[in-house]
Design an enzyme around this catalytic site. Sequence first.
Site, short mmCIF file in Angstrom:
data_model
loop_
_atom_site.label_atom_id
_atom_site.label_comp_id
_atom_site.label_asym_id
_atom_site.label_seq_id
_atom_site.Cartn_x
_atom_site.Cartn_y
_atom_site.Cartn_z
N THR A 1 0.85 -1.19 0.00
CA THR A 1 0.00 0.00 0.00
C THR A 1 0.89 1.24 0.00
O THR A 1 1.82 1.33 0.78
CB THR A 1 -0.94 0.00 1.23
N ILE B 1 4.83 -1.11 2.97
CA ILE B 1 4.52 0.29 2.70
C ILE B 1 5.34 0.74 1.49
O ILE B 1 6.57 0.70 1.50
CB ILE B 1 4.83 1.17 3.92
N LYS B 2 4.64 1.18 0.44
CA LYS B 2 5.30 1.61 -0.79
C LYS B 2 5.67 3.09 -0.70
O LYS B 2 4.85 3.93 -0.34
CB LYS B 2 4.39 1.39 -2.01
N ILE B 3 6.91 3.36 -1.06
CA ILE B 3 7.45 4.72 -0.99
C ILE B 3 8.28 4.96 -2.24
O ILE B 3 9.03 4.08 -2.69
CB ILE B 3 8.33 4.88 0.26
#
Length: 308
Positions: free
Chosen positions: A88, A124-126
Amino acid sequence: MTSKLEQLKQFTTVVADTGDLDAIARLKPVDATTNPSLLLKAASLPGYADLLKQAVSTGKGDPGLACDHFAVAVGQEILKVIPGRISTEVDARLSFDTGATLLRAERLIGLYEQAGIGRERVLIKIASTWEGIRAAEQLEKSGVQTNLTLLFSFAQAQACADAGVFLISPFVGRIYDWYKKTEGRDFVGSEDPGVQSVSRIYDYYKANGYDTVVMGASFRNLGQIEALAGCDRLTISPELLQKLAEDEGELSRKLAPGGAGEARQTLDESAFRWALNEDAMATEKLAEGIRLFARDQEKLEALLAAKA
């Protein structure tokens, strides 16, 4: 004869790049990845209408919070039909703010945990900016695992590995697009600049003992996927997954540990920024990718605000 999809699964973890529950259930990937563009697309699917309403209600008039609630709600539904993890994404507009990225990542993890989903099932997508990589480094130390996306250059991959991030998503198709447009010709198989980029990163990581997972992303055709068979993970659209499932030709492994990789090199901020600046393709594609994700984030926020 088994399908190319089943053959690929023998040496690569297959991930679905979609928010489409029906496609995920049909194609049976291990993990799934989402981004603002895919969430915007998912918002138009009938099956998500109730989730949109709930997100508006729990968002309490804050479009950004409503978007996070919707992203987590979609993630919850996807996790019901996959054994692995959901990725996400943090709001792309925070890509140059380490502190704000940390706060948003912690909020997303908090929403998942409130829903009874452990952080071990979430990535967690960054964006792979210097600031994003620094945020990921801190998150990893606090037990939140990350997926560094919009990765177009070797320098980004080097910095991510040294930061100890769990997983990177080097893009194939967007690199291919840039070189095809710039040079005015097509590229096939191992000659594809996007394939070459992922192969180089994979060999570098394995040669230097990095634990960071390499997950090739952004594919335009089956040839690119086949040329990276053996990569740790590949995240693939439902359309291409379906084509792999329907193709019963032979698929051989192309990437494996033990290849010749370059010597380890650690980049400080100045060296990172210079290397990225020297790579016109990566500079342009990173900026474009952030803009596109930010645009779709704004569209999703507007959609949610209109339903308030």
